[in-house]
Scaffold this motif. Structure first.
Motif, PDB file in Angstrom:
ATOM      1  N   ASP A  82       0.858  -1.193   0.000  1.00  0.00           N
ATOM      2  CA  ASP A  82       0.000   0.000   0.000  1.00  0.00           C
ATOM      3  C   ASP A  82       0.895   1.244   0.000  1.00  0.00           C
ATOM      4  O   ASP A  82       1.949   1.257   0.661  1.00  0.00           O
ATOM      5  CB  ASP A  82      -0.893  -0.015   1.249  1.00  0.00           C
ATOM      6  CG  ASP A  82      -1.931   1.087   1.213  1.00  0.00           C
ATOM      7  OD1 ASP A  82      -1.586   2.207   1.652  1.00  0.00           O
ATOM      8  OD2 ASP A  82      -3.051   0.820   0.761  1.00  0.00           O
ATOM      9  N   PRO A  83       0.496   2.273  -0.698  1.00  0.00           N
ATOM     10  CA  PRO A  83       1.315   3.496  -0.754  1.00  0.00           C
ATOM     11  C   PRO A  83       1.567   4.123   0.618  1.00  0.00           C
ATOM     12  O   PRO A  83       2.545   4.858   0.806  1.00  0.00           O
ATOM     13  CB  PRO A  83       0.479   4.431  -1.634  1.00  0.00           C
ATOM     14  CG  PRO A  83      -0.332   3.514  -2.476  1.00  0.00           C
ATOM     15  CD  PRO A  83      -0.649   2.355  -1.597  1.00  0.00           C
ATOM     16  N   SER A  84       0.692   3.820   1.568  1.00  0.00           N
ATOM     17  CA  SER A  84       0.822   4.427   2.892  1.00  0.00           C
ATOM     18  C   SER A  84       1.879   3.747   3.761  1.00  0.00           C
ATOM     19  O   SER A  84       2.213   4.234   4.840  1.00  0.00           O
ATOM     20  CB  SER A  84      -0.521   4.389   3.620  1.00  0.00           C
ATOM     21  OG  SER A  84      -0.916   3.046   3.842  1.00  0.00           O
ATOM     22  N   LEU A  85       2.380   2.594   3.296  1.00  0.00           N
ATOM     23  CA  LEU A  85       3.368   1.858   4.095  1.00  0.00           C
ATOM     24  C   LEU A  85       4.717   2.569   4.101  1.00  0.00           C
ATOM     25  O   LEU A  85       5.097   3.239   3.133  1.00  0.00           O
ATOM     26  CB  LEU A  85       3.541   0.447   3.532  1.00  0.00           C
ATOM     27  CG  LEU A  85       2.321  -0.490   3.586  1.00  0.00           C
ATOM     28  CD1 LEU A  85       2.663  -1.816   2.913  1.00  0.00           C
ATOM     29  CD2 LEU A  85       1.885  -0.723   5.029  1.00  0.00           C
ATOM     30  N   SER A  86       5.436   2.350   5.170  1.00  0.00           N
ATOM     31  CA  SER A  86       6.775   2.937   5.274  1.00  0.00           C
ATOM     32  C   SER A  86       7.747   2.132   4.422  1.00  0.00           C
ATOM     33  O   SER A  86       7.450   1.006   4.000  1.00  0.00           O
ATOM     34  CB  SER A  86       7.236   2.922   6.736  1.00  0.00           C
ATOM     35  OG  SER A  86       7.411   1.581   7.173  1.00  0.00           O
TER      36      SER A  86
END
Length: 212
Positions: A82-86
């Protein structure tokens, strides 16, 4: 004229000798397909081969299930991206994915190797068992031919591979020694052995080619 007479006499004599030889040849026929089909060991062999085949299929399915499970696990790993992952989380997922890909490739190779190995082994087992059965059929026919004093035994069930027609379109029933061969080859069958009942169990109401 005298020379022609001698030739004619020799020809007649030869014809008579050939006719006599032909008259002395004792011929019998046997339906080899029927003998094989009704042979008690044939049923035993078929059951054993079917059991072995079922075992192989079950083992293949286990490996296929394992492969599918690994593929599903990999899909779940990919779905977590997911794009929100670090960056650290993405790196961890990538490592998990690479590990799973290696496991999938190993499972695929194992499955392919197993299928090839077991397929070859089963074909060899089938070939060996068929050869043993046909050798016994051959010996039974030879034994009955020897006991009956037959010079020649023809296979009444033989067909031409090109046309599909019988090699011997007509054979007198008086030549047929199939019942004798069947009695001889099934002499050692288990008590209560009934070939027709076995055929019914294996094929139901479907007719078996070459069998009355």
């Amino acid at each position: 004229m005298k020379f022609k007479t001698i030739i004619t006499t020799v020809a007649v004599t030869l014809s008579a000798l050939i006719a006599t030889a032909q008259a002395e040849v004792k011929i019998a026929s046997v339906n080899v397909t029927e003998v094989y089909t009704m042979f008690h060991k044939r049923f035993e062999t078929e059951v054993r081969l079917k059991e072995e085949e079922a075992k192989i299929k079950a083992e293949i399915k286990q490996r296929e299930d394992k492969l599918r499970a690994l593929q599903e696990e990999d899909k779940k790993i990919i779905a977590q991206n997911d794009p929100s992952l670090s960056e650290a989380q993405v790196k961890k997922l990538r490592e998990q994915h690479n590990i799973k890909v290696n496991e999938i490739q190993a499972a695929q190779q194992e499955l392919q190797t197993y299928v090839q190995r077991r397929s070859l082994a089963f074909k060899e087992l089938f070939r060996r068992d068929m050869a043993l059965l046909f050798n016994e059929v051959q010996q039974a026919i030879t034994d009955c031919a020897t006991q009956g004093g037959y010079d020649l035994v023809i296979d009444s069930s033989a067909t031409n591979s090109t046309t599909g027609m019988k090699v011997f379109p007509h054979v007198k029933s008086t030549f047929d020694i199939t019942p004798e061969v069947l009695k001889h080859i099934n002499a050692g069958a288990p008590a209560g052995f009934d070939p027709k009942a076995e055929l019914q169990r294996l094929y139901g109401n479907n007719a078996v080619p070459g069998v009355k």
